[in-house]
Write an enzyme that holds these catalytic residues in place. Structure first.
Site, PDB file in Angstrom:
ATOM      1  N   ARG A 121      -6.236  63.554  15.903  1.00 25.77           N
ATOM      2  CA  ARG A 121      -6.082  62.496  16.513  1.00 25.77           C
ATOM      3  C   ARG A 121      -5.853  62.783  18.190  1.00 25.77           C
ATOM      4  O   ARG A 121      -5.237  64.181  18.094  1.00 25.77           O
ATOM      5  CB  ARG A 121      -4.717  61.710  16.255  1.00 25.77           C
ATOM      6  CG  ARG A 121      -4.964  60.901  14.792  1.00 25.77           C
ATOM      7  CD  ARG A 121      -4.723  59.432  14.867  1.00 25.77           C
ATOM      8  NE  ARG A 121      -3.502  58.873  15.650  1.00 25.77           N
ATOM      9  CZ  ARG A 121      -2.251  58.938  15.449  1.00 25.77           C
ATOM     10  NH1 ARG A 121      -1.671  59.271  14.003  1.00 25.77           N
ATOM     11  NH2 ARG A 121      -1.104  58.626  16.160  1.00 25.77           N
TER      12      ARG A 121
ATOM     13  N   SER B  89     -28.398  33.130  54.972  1.00 23.55           N
ATOM     14  CA  SER B  89     -27.855  34.446  55.843  1.00 23.55           C
ATOM     15  C   SER B  89     -26.955  33.796  56.760  1.00 23.55           C
ATOM     16  O   SER B  89     -27.031  32.796  57.121  1.00 23.55           O
ATOM     17  CB  SER B  89     -29.025  35.219  56.552  1.00 23.55           C
ATOM     18  OG  SER B  89     -28.652  36.163  57.481  1.00 23.55           O
TER      19      SER B  89
END
Length: 348
Positions: free
Chosen positions: A212, A173
């Protein structure tokens, strides 16, 4: 041929390379989980339901659950591979109009040369194969997230049943010198959550109009690399997590007595049922558990002193009931079954 006749086979080839890497790392993780499960198939710990201690299990049994989920994810990858890695060829609307009767032979030759599969009709706007593969990757990564969630609970200071391995100072930490944060656990969970957030996008690529549809097709482009990259990173950290996991056996045994041995209440009730009947035995053990919790005593003491039990349970039987290792059921056998299933999956 048309644009997608080049782009889609290219996508398939990229996904094939990506799958090779994901499957390699998944196999490595499965091997580590098999080793961990077998090493601890007799390591007794508290089984928990709804966040509370329930009945004894073994750590190997818990790991076998993780292993089974990852193995199913591995199997899904292999199945999805067989349906997603396809060649694409057919021209502007997919009918081979210009190639004529030679079209199918050309497509077959192209597939053979590229090492891809063939499906009868082109998949220009049928993207279920791609979606299935990405869902499979997402499910596999979610299995990794499940492991991370569980280890994240077990590494808590109040539980302290497992710890991450790694070099000195890992997870430190910036403000609290005493901390060693579970970094691999956090990375795997975070990456798994990130890939879960992509799930809705997979449904959007499935409905496409006409022969498409460029707009929907383009929406697919970020989804594929994101899934592969997030899963790859999650697998790397999961391998690191499982490979270095330290198991605190003594703390697991200590935690079994946190509630005065109440975790063995089911075993006591079962032993007393033969003489008191199931309902009466349940009531006696429940009342004894409440007295033990209120008075800070051991459940076994309260049961032994209950008038309904006096003389009905021998000292030998009481000692057997007090041993958590006598109450793990088929945890060891189930662990071996899971390991054997995973090994078969690795060989197939």
């Amino acid at each position: 041929s048309t644009t997608q006749d080049s782009m889609d086979p290219g996508l398939s080839l990229q996904m094939k390379q990506g799958l090779d890497l994901l499957e390699k790392d998944t196999r490595s993780l499965m091997e580590k989980l098999i080793q961990l499960a077998r090493a601890h198939k007799s390591t007794v710990m508290a089984g928990r339901t709804n966040g509370m201690q329930a009945a004894p299990i073994t750590f190997g049994f818990k790991v076998s659950g993780w292993l089974s989920e990852v193995a199913r994810g591995y199997d899904r990858l292999k199945l999805a591979r067989s349906r997603a890695l396809m060649v694409q060829l057919g021209g502007p609307v997919g009918t081979f109009d210009v190639m004529g009767t030679k079209g199918l032979a050309v497509r077959q030759s192209m597939a053979r040369n590229l090492g891809l599969g063939v499906q009868s009709v082109g998949w220009y706007t049928s993207r279920d194969g791609v979606a299935e593969l990405l869902f499979a990757i997402g499910l596999l990564t979610s299995a990794l997230g499940h492991i991370a969630i569980e280890t994240g609970l077990l590494v808590r200071t109040e539980i302290d049943e497992v710890r991450e391995g790694g070099e000195a100072g890992r997870g430190g930490s910036s403000a609290m010198p005493q901390k060693a944060n579970p970094r691999s656990t956090e990375y795997v969970e975070g990456l798994s959550r990130a890939i879960q957030s992509k799930a809705a996008g997979l449904y959007t690529i499935l409905w496409q109009s006409n022969e498409r549809n460029g707009g929907v097709w383009i929406a697919e482009w970020p989804l594929v690399p994101e899934h592969f990259l997030l899963a790859s990173s999650a697998l790397r950290h999961a391998n690191e997590l499982v490979g270095g996991l330290a198991v605190n056996r003594q703390q697991m045994l200590k935690n079994l007595n946190l509630d005065g041995g109440a975790i063995l209440s089911e075993a006591f009730a079962g032993a007393l049922s033969a003489t008191l009947g199931r309902t009466a035995a349940y009531d006696v053990v429940k009342a004894a558990s409440q007295r033990a919790r209120a008075g800070g005593t051991m459940l076994a003491e309260e049961i032994a002193s209950a008038p309904e039990v006096d003389g009905r349970v021998s000292k030998t039987e009481l000692e057997r009931l007090l041993d958590p290792r006598q109450h793990i059921g088929l945890a060891g056998e189930l662990t071996e079954l899971a390991c054997a299933d995973a090994e078969r999956s690795l060989k197939s």
